[in-house]
Design a protein around this motif. Sequence first.
Motif, PDB file in Angstrom:
ATOM      1  N   GLY A 176       1.076  -0.968   0.265  1.00 22.28           N
ATOM      2  CA  GLY A 176       0.011  -0.156  -0.114  1.00 22.28           C
ATOM      3  C   GLY A 176       0.705   1.215  -0.430  1.00 22.28           C
ATOM      4  O   GLY A 176       0.175   2.305   0.379  1.00 22.28           O
ATOM      5  N   TYR A 177       2.264   0.779  -0.320  1.00 22.51           N
ATOM      6  CA  TYR A 177       2.593   2.372  -0.143  1.00 22.51           C
ATOM      7  C   TYR A 177       4.183   2.447  -1.217  1.00 22.51           C
ATOM      8  O   TYR A 177       4.356   1.119  -1.481  1.00 22.51           O
ATOM      9  N   ALA A 178       4.230   3.747  -1.545  1.00 24.46           N
ATOM     10  CA  ALA A 178       5.788   3.344  -2.702  1.00 24.46           C
ATOM     11  C   ALA A 178       6.909   4.201  -2.260  1.00 24.46           C
ATOM     12  O   ALA A 178       7.292   4.589  -1.446  1.00 24.46           O
ATOM     13  N   LEU A 179       8.084   3.414  -2.596  1.00 24.06           N
ATOM     14  CA  LEU A 179       9.203   3.566  -2.342  1.00 24.06           C
ATOM     15  C   LEU A 179      10.385   4.132  -3.085  1.00 24.06           C
ATOM     16  O   LEU A 179       9.637   4.195  -3.939  1.00 24.06           O
ATOM     17  N   PRO A 180      10.475   5.546  -3.007  1.00 21.67           N
ATOM     18  CA  PRO A 180      11.482   6.075  -4.192  1.00 21.67           C
ATOM     19  C   PRO A 180      12.685   5.575  -4.234  1.00 21.67           C
ATOM     20  O   PRO A 180      12.590   4.143  -3.887  1.00 21.67           O
ATOM     21  N   SER A 181      12.867   5.147  -5.880  1.00 22.72           N
ATOM     22  CA  SER A 181      13.670   4.191  -6.477  1.00 22.72           C
ATOM     23  C   SER A 181      15.226   4.873  -6.280  1.00 22.72           C
ATOM     24  O   SER A 181      15.142   5.590  -6.736  1.00 22.72           O
ATOM     25  N   LEU A 182      16.242   3.677  -6.527  1.00 21.51           N
ATOM     26  CA  LEU A 182      17.352   4.517  -6.939  1.00 21.51           C
ATOM     27  C   LEU A 182      17.805   4.516  -7.732  1.00 21.51           C
ATOM     28  O   LEU A 182      17.451   3.681  -8.826  1.00 21.51           O
ATOM     29  N   HIS A 183      17.961   6.038  -8.433  1.00 19.66           N
ATOM     30  CA  HIS A 183      17.967   6.375  -9.844  1.00 19.66           C
ATOM     31  C   HIS A 183      19.066   6.899 -10.420  1.00 19.66           C
ATOM     32  O   HIS A 183      20.202   8.327  -9.867  1.00 19.66           O
ATOM     33  N   SER A 184      20.040   6.135 -10.696  1.00 22.77           N
ATOM     34  CA  SER A 184      21.467   6.614 -11.389  1.00 22.77           C
ATOM     35  C   SER A 184      21.658   7.579 -12.701  1.00 22.77           C
ATOM     36  O   SER A 184      20.345   7.920 -13.227  1.00 22.77           O
ATOM     37  N   GLU A 185      22.304   9.012 -12.094  1.00 24.00           N
ATOM     38  CA  GLU A 185      22.366  10.158 -13.068  1.00 24.00           C
ATOM     39  C   GLU A 185      23.070  10.177 -13.783  1.00 24.00           C
ATOM     40  O   GLU A 185      24.397   8.995 -13.635  1.00 24.00           O
ATOM     41  N   ALA A 186      22.939  10.675 -15.020  1.00 28.92           N
ATOM     42  CA  ALA A 186      23.831  10.754 -15.892  1.00 28.92           C
ATOM     43  C   ALA A 186      24.758  11.868 -15.704  1.00 28.92           C
ATOM     44  O   ALA A 186      24.317  13.187 -15.697  1.00 28.92           O
ATOM     45  N   LEU A 187      25.939  12.142 -16.454  1.00 27.07           N
ATOM     46  CA  LEU A 187      27.013  13.213 -16.298  1.00 27.07           C
ATOM     47  C   LEU A 187      26.237  13.956 -17.420  1.00 27.07           C
ATOM     48  O   LEU A 187      26.567  13.701 -18.461  1.00 27.07           O
ATOM     49  N   GLU A 188      25.788  14.947 -17.282  1.00 29.34           N
ATOM     50  CA  GLU A 188      25.218  16.275 -17.872  1.00 29.34           C
ATOM     51  C   GLU A 188      25.931  17.879 -17.965  1.00 29.34           C
ATOM     52  O   GLU A 188      25.929  18.420 -16.900  1.00 29.34           O
ATOM     53  N   ILE A 189      27.204  17.586 -19.076  1.00 32.75           N
ATOM     54  CA  ILE A 189      27.613  18.993 -18.544  1.00 32.75           C
ATOM     55  C   ILE A 189      28.342  19.447 -20.324  1.00 32.75           C
ATOM     56  O   ILE A 189      27.442  19.073 -21.240  1.00 32.75           O
ATOM     57  N   VAL A 190      28.087  20.891 -20.067  1.00 29.16           N
ATOM     58  CA  VAL A 190      28.451  21.981 -21.381  1.00 29.16           C
ATOM     59  C   VAL A 190      30.188  21.864 -21.077  1.00 29.16           C
ATOM     60  O   VAL A 190      30.881  22.600 -20.238  1.00 29.16           O
ATOM     61  N   ILE A 191      31.203  21.478 -22.430  1.00 32.17           N
ATOM     62  CA  ILE A 191      31.891  21.145 -22.429  1.00 32.17           C
ATOM     63  C   ILE A 191      32.236  22.834 -23.453  1.00 32.17           C
ATOM     64  O   ILE A 191      31.938  22.268 -24.658  1.00 32.17           O
ATOM     65  N   ALA A 192      33.205  23.883 -23.576  1.00 33.28           N
ATOM     66  CA  ALA A 192      33.332  24.672 -24.525  1.00 33.28           C
ATOM     67  C   ALA A 192      35.389  24.075 -24.828  1.00 33.28           C
ATOM     68  O   ALA A 192      36.096  24.597 -23.920  1.00 33.28           O
ATOM     69  N   VAL A 193      35.627  24.516 -25.239  1.00 36.40           N
ATOM     70  CA  VAL A 193      36.860  24.097 -26.528  1.00 36.40           C
ATOM     71  C   VAL A 193      37.105  25.912 -27.112  1.00 36.40           C
ATOM     72  O   VAL A 193      36.644  26.478 -28.048  1.00 36.40           O
ATOM     73  N   ASP A 194      38.290  26.699 -26.616  1.00 33.33           N
ATOM     74  CA  ASP A 194      38.793  27.863 -27.271  1.00 33.33           C
ATOM     75  C   ASP A 194      39.664  26.974 -28.288  1.00 33.33           C
ATOM     76  O   ASP A 194      40.678  26.860 -28.536  1.00 33.33           O
ATOM     77  N   SER A 195      39.529  28.061 -29.109  1.00 30.66           N
ATOM     78  CA  SER A 195      40.431  27.673 -31.056  1.00 30.66           C
ATOM     79  C   SER A 195      40.452  28.670 -30.959  1.00 30.66           C
ATOM     80  O   SER A 195      40.787  29.028 -32.604  1.00 30.66           O
ATOM     81  N   SER A 196      40.986  30.283 -30.293  1.00 32.86           N
ATOM     82  CA  SER A 196      41.017  31.174 -30.876  1.00 32.86           C
ATOM     83  C   SER A 196      42.644  30.616 -30.921  1.00 32.86           C
ATOM     84  O   SER A 196      44.047  30.293 -30.720  1.00 32.86           O
ATOM     85  N   GLY A 197      43.305  32.308 -32.035  1.00 30.87           N
ATOM     86  CA  GLY A 197      44.738  32.191 -32.220  1.00 30.87           C
ATOM     87  C   GLY A 197      45.844  32.780 -31.782  1.00 30.87           C
ATOM     88  O   GLY A 197      46.746  31.983 -31.699  1.00 30.87           O
ATOM     89  N   SER A 198      45.525  32.804 -29.763  1.00 28.56           N
ATOM     90  CA  SER A 198      46.246  32.544 -29.360  1.00 28.56           C
ATOM     91  C   SER A 198      46.456  30.900 -28.282  1.00 28.56           C
ATOM     92  O   SER A 198      46.924  30.753 -27.631  1.00 28.56           O
ATOM     93  N   VAL A 199      45.966  29.817 -29.079  1.00 27.54           N
ATOM     94  CA  VAL A 199      45.563  28.876 -28.246  1.00 27.54           C
ATOM     95  C   VAL A 199      46.732  27.597 -29.730  1.00 27.54           C
ATOM     96  O   VAL A 199      45.420  27.167 -30.727  1.00 27.54           O
ATOM     97  N   ASP A 200      47.697  27.346 -29.208  1.00 29.36           N
ATOM     98  CA  ASP A 200      48.463  26.772 -30.354  1.00 29.36           C
ATOM     99  C   ASP A 200      47.931  25.430 -30.336  1.00 29.36           C
ATOM    100  O   ASP A 200      47.066  24.636 -30.006  1.00 29.36           O
TER     101      ASP A 200
END
Length: 387
Positions: A250-274
């Motif tokens: 008659g009752y529900a317990l929270p389930s264990l949910h595995s989260e994914a890693l969700e991120i934004v990665i930016a790479v600087d490709s300007s002239g100062s980066v060799d």
Amino acid sequence: MASQQKLQKARARLMMEAPYFGEIASGLRLAADEDLPTFRSEREALRYNPSWLAECSVAQIETVLAAAAMHRVLGHEERGVRRHDRLWQLATDYAVNAMLRANGFDLPELMRYDPRFQGMYAEEIYAELRQSMTIQESQEEGSEAPPPPQREDEHGREDRRHTQKGSGKSPSPEVSEMQEAAEELERARLERIFEKMRRREELPEGLERLVPRYFARRIDWREELRRYLGGLYKSAYRFSPPSLKHLYRGYALPSLHSEALEIVIAVDSSGSVDEEMLGDFFAEVESLMEQFDDYRIELLVADMKVRSHRSYGPGEILERKIEGGGATDFRPVFEWIERELLRPTLLLYFTDAAGSFPAEAPPYEVIWVLSREAEVPFGERIVLCRE
């Protein structure tokens, strides 16, 4: 007894009036030594002549404690190996005393001060002193006058070459491990004090120029990044979907949910980066993709504008598509995120930090992975150290 009472009072006052110096000085081991004319800083210890200390004012003892604390912070004894001992001691004293003077400490007459050394590293001061000594020796060459007598510095040390003291025998592996562990704990303690005072904006004047060379900006950056991202990649209890195990009761317990890693990665490709630096950046992105089982990465390549975008999930091969070479402007990446994505958990920006930043911090976390020491207006920074 008088010296002990003054020491205790000076420590308490230093903690109240200059908390950064006070916290570090509270960890110093104090040792009375009647053979010393005044005092001496030795790693984690402050050795002092109790008779001399009893004649000092409490304010002067505060200065002595602060000086010993700074010698400990800057690792002057370790950095002096194979240097001319008296010149190195003079250089370290000038560096520390100039900073203490700038922070309002009353320097006793015995503590050397020269305003021309204000804000300089001990190594820089040492080089000047060496040059001055070389010029003096050159001018005196050919003279039959006897060499100057050995002199003691303000701490009572005689002129000699700085060498490591010891029996000449290497310590056992067990002793070496204990020493390394103790030193690591001490470094961690000093770093915690530094970061705490930095957050409170209570760091002494001039300290930030001297300290970053020896503090956490040169940590094992990969380990720091793994630790940070590991906190995002975690398991969490959620009610959607619920665990069905106890529905019959008659009752529900929270389930264990595995989260994914969700991120934004930016790479600087300007002239100062060799090309080598870009290679390092992409290699680290690949390393991150190998460390996690489940992730969603939005990868942006940008200079003064966003040049490319691609999403990556588990098992996909990173495409090293590099476009750019123009000026550096970080604002287009933040504008793209605001326009195209829901609020991300984290933006990881690989760059040399030589560009235009947004006027305000975004409503999500930012970590700047820098190819060099540089200041950023917001977010955390980790310096990528090439081996």
